[in-house]
Structures are given as C-alpha cells and as structure tokens.
Design a protein around this motif. Sequence first.
Motif, PDB file in Angstrom:
ATOM      1  N   PHE A 368       0.819  -1.204   0.000  1.00 30.82           N
ATOM      2  CA  PHE A 368       0.000   0.000   0.000  1.00 30.82           C
ATOM      3  C   PHE A 368       0.861   1.265   0.000  1.00 30.82           C
ATOM      4  CE2 PHE A 368      -3.480  -2.846   1.449  1.00 30.82           C
ATOM      5  CZ  PHE A 368      -4.451  -2.443   0.545  1.00 30.82           C
ATOM      6  N   ARG A 369       1.985   1.223   0.702  1.00 32.37           N
ATOM      7  CA  ARG A 369       2.833   2.415   0.715  1.00 32.37           C
ATOM      8  C   ARG A 369       3.474   2.650  -0.655  1.00 32.37           C
ATOM      9  NH1 ARG A 369       2.965   7.131   3.617  1.00 32.37           N
ATOM     10  NH2 ARG A 369       4.941   8.172   3.143  1.00 32.37           N
ATOM     11  N   GLN A 370       3.911   1.600  -1.311  1.00 28.20           N
ATOM     12  CA  GLN A 370       4.513   1.791  -2.640  1.00 28.20           C
ATOM     13  C   GLN A 370       3.477   2.239  -3.659  1.00 28.20           C
ATOM     14  OE1 GLN A 370       7.163  -1.129  -4.177  1.00 28.20           O
ATOM     15  NE2 GLN A 370       8.467  -1.148  -2.366  1.00 28.20           N
ATOM     16  N   LEU A 371       2.244   1.832  -3.457  1.00 33.60           N
ATOM     17  CA  LEU A 371       1.186   2.264  -4.370  1.00 33.60           C
ATOM     18  C   LEU A 371       0.999   3.782  -4.329  1.00 33.60           C
ATOM     19  CD1 LEU A 371      -1.063   1.231  -6.319  1.00 33.60           C
ATOM     20  CD2 LEU A 371      -2.581   1.155  -4.317  1.00 33.60           C
ATOM     21  N   CYS A 372       1.337   4.413  -3.206  1.00 30.72           N
ATOM     22  CA  CYS A 372       1.141   5.860  -3.048  1.00 30.72           C
ATOM     23  C   CYS A 372       1.818   6.663  -4.146  1.00 30.72           C
ATOM     24  CB  CYS A 372       1.694   6.331  -1.700  1.00 30.72           C
ATOM     25  SG  CYS A 372       0.872   5.648  -0.246  1.00 30.72           S
ATOM     26  N   ASP A 373       2.976   6.211  -4.601  1.00 29.34           N
ATOM     27  CA  ASP A 373       3.768   6.990  -5.555  1.00 29.34           C
ATOM     28  C   ASP A 373       3.576   6.554  -7.000  1.00 29.34           C
ATOM     29  OD1 ASP A 373       4.868   8.572  -3.536  1.00 29.34           O
ATOM     30  OD2 ASP A 373       6.422   7.077  -3.106  1.00 29.34           O
ATOM     31  N   VAL A 374       2.790   5.505  -7.212  1.00 26.20           N
ATOM     32  CA  VAL A 374       2.596   5.005  -8.575  1.00 26.20           C
ATOM     33  C   VAL A 374       1.987   6.052  -9.503  1.00 26.20           C
ATOM     34  CG1 VAL A 374       1.315   3.321  -9.969  1.00 26.20           C
ATOM     35  CG2 VAL A 374       2.565   2.572  -7.922  1.00 26.20           C
ATOM     36  N   PRO A 375       0.999   6.843  -9.040  1.00 22.28           N
ATOM     37  CA  PRO A 375       0.430   7.838  -9.971  1.00 22.28           C
ATOM     38  C   PRO A 375       1.433   8.883 -10.448  1.00 22.28           C
ATOM     39  CG  PRO A 375      -1.028   7.500  -8.087  1.00 22.28           C
ATOM     40  CD  PRO A 375       0.263   6.818  -7.762  1.00 22.28           C
ATOM     41  N   ARG A 376       2.525   9.060  -9.724  1.00 23.13           N
ATOM     42  CA  ARG A 376       3.450  10.148 -10.044  1.00 23.13           C
ATOM     43  C   ARG A 376       4.768   9.681 -10.653  1.00 23.13           C
ATOM     44  NH1 ARG A 376       3.537  13.689  -4.562  1.00 23.13           N
ATOM     45  NH2 ARG A 376       4.438  11.739  -3.781  1.00 23.13           N
ATOM     46  N   SER A 377       4.998   8.348 -10.735  1.00 23.60           N
ATOM     47  CA  SER A 377       6.331   7.896 -11.124  1.00 23.60           C
ATOM     48  C   SER A 377       6.282   6.548 -11.815  1.00 23.60           C
ATOM     49  CB  SER A 377       7.215   7.813  -9.870  1.00 23.60           C
ATOM     50  OG  SER A 377       8.383   7.086 -10.115  1.00 23.60           O
ATOM     51  N   ALA A 378       6.910   6.470 -12.979  1.00 26.90           N
ATOM     52  CA  ALA A 378       7.017   5.189 -13.674  1.00 26.90           C
ATOM     53  C   ALA A 378       7.888   4.218 -12.897  1.00 26.90           C
ATOM     54  CB  ALA A 378       7.588   5.408 -15.071  1.00 26.90           C
ATOM     55  N   ASP A 379       8.941   4.732 -12.259  1.00 31.46           N
ATOM     56  CA  ASP A 379       9.807   3.865 -11.452  1.00 31.46           C
ATOM     57  C   ASP A 379       9.029   3.260 -10.289  1.00 31.46           C
ATOM     58  OD1 ASP A 379      11.948   4.389 -13.077  1.00 31.46           O
ATOM     59  OD2 ASP A 379      12.834   5.911 -11.776  1.00 31.46           O
ATOM     60  N   ALA A 380       8.166   4.065  -9.670  1.00 30.43           N
ATOM     61  CA  ALA A 380       7.350   3.557  -8.563  1.00 30.43           C
ATOM     62  C   ALA A 380       6.409   2.469  -9.049  1.00 30.43           C
ATOM     63  CB  ALA A 380       6.565   4.690  -7.916  1.00 30.43           C
ATOM     64  N   SER A 381       5.874   2.641 -10.254  1.00 24.69           N
ATOM     65  CA  SER A 381       4.989   1.617 -10.822  1.00 24.69           C
ATOM     66  C   SER A 381       5.740   0.308 -11.027  1.00 24.69           C
ATOM     67  CB  SER A 381       4.416   2.113 -12.148  1.00 24.69           C
ATOM     68  OG  SER A 381       3.559   1.149 -12.703  1.00 24.69           O
ATOM     69  N   GLU A 382       6.979   0.394 -11.464  1.00 28.25           N
ATOM     70  CA  GLU A 382       7.783  -0.801 -11.669  1.00 28.25           C
ATOM     71  C   GLU A 382       8.099  -1.487 -10.337  1.00 28.25           C
ATOM     72  OE1 GLU A 382       9.952  -3.886 -13.136  1.00 28.25           O
ATOM     73  OE2 GLU A 382       8.595  -2.513 -14.193  1.00 28.25           O
ATOM     74  N   ARG A 383       8.427  -0.689  -9.316  1.00 23.74           N
ATOM     75  CA  ARG A 383       8.716  -1.271  -8.001  1.00 23.74           C
ATOM     76  C   ARG A 383       7.485  -1.957  -7.424  1.00 23.74           C
ATOM     77  NH1 ARG A 383      11.494   3.634  -7.406  1.00 23.74           N
ATOM     78  NH2 ARG A 383       9.759   4.525  -6.188  1.00 23.74           N
ATOM     79  N   PHE A 384       6.319  -1.355  -7.645  1.00 21.95           N
ATOM     80  CA  PHE A 384       5.084  -1.937  -7.129  1.00 21.95           C
ATOM     81  C   PHE A 384       4.766  -3.253  -7.822  1.00 21.95           C
ATOM     82  CE2 PHE A 384       0.422  -2.385  -7.401  1.00 21.95           C
ATOM     83  CZ  PHE A 384       0.130  -2.506  -6.046  1.00 21.95           C
TER      84      PHE A 384
END
Length: 485
Positions: A368-384
């Motif tokens: 859930f915490r990693q999902l927080c940054d997915v809307p703002r970052s492609a890297d975050a989407s990959e980590r999630f």
Amino acid sequence: MSFDNTYARLPEIFYQRIEPTPVERPGLIRLNTALAGTLGLDLPDDKSKLANIFSGNELLEGMEPLAQAYAGHQFGHFVPQLGDGRAVLLGEVVAPDNRRFDIQLKGSGKTRFSRGGDGRSPLGPVLREYIVSEAMHAFGIPTSRALAMVTTGETVHREEDHPGGVITRVASSHIRIGTFEFFAARHLENEVRILADYVIDRHYPEVRTDANPYAALYEHICLAHARLVAKWMGVGFIHGVMNTDNTALSGETIDYGPCAFMDHYAPDRVFSSIDVQGRYAYNNQPTIAQWNMACLGGCLLPLLSEDEAEARSIGESVLQTFTPAFKNEYQNVMCSKIGLAACDAHFQQVKALLNLMHEHHVDFTVAFRQLCDVPRSADASERFTALFESRDAITAWLKDWRTQIDATTSQEDASKLMRRSNPTFIPRNHRIEAAIRAAEDHNDFSLAHRLIDILKNPFEDQPEHAEYMEPPQPEERVRQTFCGT
C-alpha cells in the motif's frame, strides 16, 4: 499530578482498595514527556524519583490505588470473576482540555483478583505495549497510551526467567464489557444501572437526554467499536485476545498482549500462541467485536425496558447497527488506502488487490505504501508490480485502478490521500522482538528507543531509517506472540 478519582467513589463492590507491591530496584527506561505535557503533569526531573513513582514504590498525594473487579468471556467461555490481577489504578487526572484519564500501573503486584498469579509482568510485554500503543496513537487509532516504563530489578518466572517491568498506562477509562458482566452474572441490576449511569456521565453524556438513554449508550458503544475494528484492519493489526474483559467501553484499544501486525497479507492470520483455533484471526475481528457487543447487550437488557420482550427487541435492533457501521468505516479506510472515495465499485477494486496480495504473499504495508507513488512515477509503478509474481495480473489491476482515479479525482490528490492513509512504518514483529531480546538479554534499550522514535511519525518516509520499513527475512519472521501472564 492533580487527582479527581470518581471511580473510587463508586460502591466498593466495584474494586479492591490496594497499594502496589514495592519492587526491589526500580529504574526508569522511558518517560513519555509529550503525553505528560498533554495531561498537564508537572513531573520531577530526577530519574530515581520518577522510577519510584512509576514502579509504584512511591504514592503521590491524591492517589487512591485500587484494582477493578470484572468478569469476562475468554475465548467464548464465561469466567465470572477476573479483575485486575496485575494492575492497579492509581487514580484519575483531568487534563487542561478537561478530558479525564485513568493512570494505571501494570505489573504492580498481587491483588485479590490475581487467581494464583504473581501480579508481575516480564519486561518484554511492557516494551511491546509501550511501542505498539504509541504507534497506534500515531496512526490516529483510539488507544490507551504509555506514560512510562520501568525495570523492577526483580526476576519474573514464566516458562523461564525474565527481568521484570512495570508500564504506566493512560486510558479514558478501564471500564470493560466484563465490568458489566461481573454484575449482570450476579443479578445485581442496581449495580448494572450505577455502572451504566457512570459510563454515560464519563464517556457519552450526550445520550443522557435521549428518550431511552441506555439504548443510546449501547448504540454509541457498538458504533465506536465498529469504527475501531475497521481502523485496526486498515493497518493490518491483530489484537490477539478480543475477550470481553479486553473490550473497553470507551472505544479505545486496550490490553496489548499477544498482538501483532501482518507482514504478508493473509486474512486468516493468527499470531497469539493461546489462540489455537484462530478465534481472533485478522478476518474474524469484526465478527468477534459484534459478538462481544451482544454480550454487552445481554447485560443491559433490564435497563432497556421493563418488558423483557421489548428489551430484547430494542437490544437486537441496536446490535444490528454494528454491521453497516463497520462496513461503512471499513470501506472508507480501505478505499482511502488506494486513493479513492468509498463506494461499492472502488471497494471491489480494493478486494481485487487484496486477493492478489494474498495469492502472491505480498507484504501488506509495503504494497500500500509503494502504491502511493505510482500515480506520479514510472519507477514507482515498476517497483510496485515487482512485488507480485504475476506481472500480468497486477498490471491489469493497475490499469483499472488508474481508470477509476481519472474518472473521479486527480492522480496528485489520490497520491496525497494514500500517503495520509498508508503508514511507511509499523511496529513490525521482528523489530519488536529484537528490541525485547536486546533489553532482556543485554539490558540494552537502544533498539526500543529507536523504534519508538521512528513510530512517532509513521507516515513520513524517514529515509535514514529505511531498513525499518522492510518486511522480515524468512529467518526473522515472528510466527507466535505471547502475553505476559
């Protein structure tokens, strides 16, 4: 401390007047100075003096120590007399904002309710309660709090020897469903009424003018616990011993015994070593809370109406408010965790994510915490997506989720909501266990202090403490937790 002890003015059947049993060599581990300030306490700087006060070795003017009487359903079985077997209520203080709080020592020696126990607490449960209760407060979840913890210089024997400790607990009150059960089981209707009037005056004064104040009291308590358990579920908290004697009428979380937080998401997860049948598993907590409310309703029946059939009808009607209240709060909590307003469609999106997390053994807090940054970052989407074994399934979920965000809010607002709703840090079981081992085995409290300090701000990133965000390695996993009795 300025005391005004209303509970001590109730009839003496409600408690035993008893002083804490002195300990050999009290030593202050930690004083919660922020909480002391909130309570308006003017405490000395002398650590020896503080250790004496918070071990029970020294009583201050105005304290009227007592052990409260109560009964309780423990794992579904009724025990007619329990009571404070290792705790003493020192008294009540009124904070500058006029809120009233109990000051209670836990681990302070035998009372008449000890049932053969030693009335003491090992150091480990003291540390656990301090760490977890203060974290729960930082999460915004109603809870008792920890004012201080001390070592006793004594050995406490359970299955093996442990150093002893005492925690000073602060709560709006320590009145439980089991307090009502104590009198109802003895058919002491007058005492049930006295207790109900006291609870109304102390916690729910707004119901006094209701046409049926006792029914309104019952409904307020049901709704408070429906909301409380929903908030527990939102942070993956498992109480472990949801007995009626551990259910506070104030709607606060109390009695942090074998509690724990989930690592990977598993709805049937149990940690408590004594919950061998999984009665208090994570996903059972709403049902058990409502069961506990039914026990309270049985105690209140004589107050709801003089006509037994009407009383039962009123009680059943109130009890039925629990499920929709829980559902509404749970949807609010869980939809906020994915950045969306609560509605059935968005909640279905939550359930789909939880199913994937369960299937792929994904850590509840990290996901859930990693999902927080997915809307703002492609890297975050990959980590999630990398958290899941099946990229196709989670990628499809993300596509549907983004569609719902675009249709109802902005990606920026969704991210902000998620960051307010998903803690970076929780009191991870392996971190608590490491802090306990360092303290008990080496008299080293540095890990406990660090964990407490990190958890003061659980929604902040704190990159210098990034390792405390991580789930345990397989060899670090804590599979069972234990109470202090």
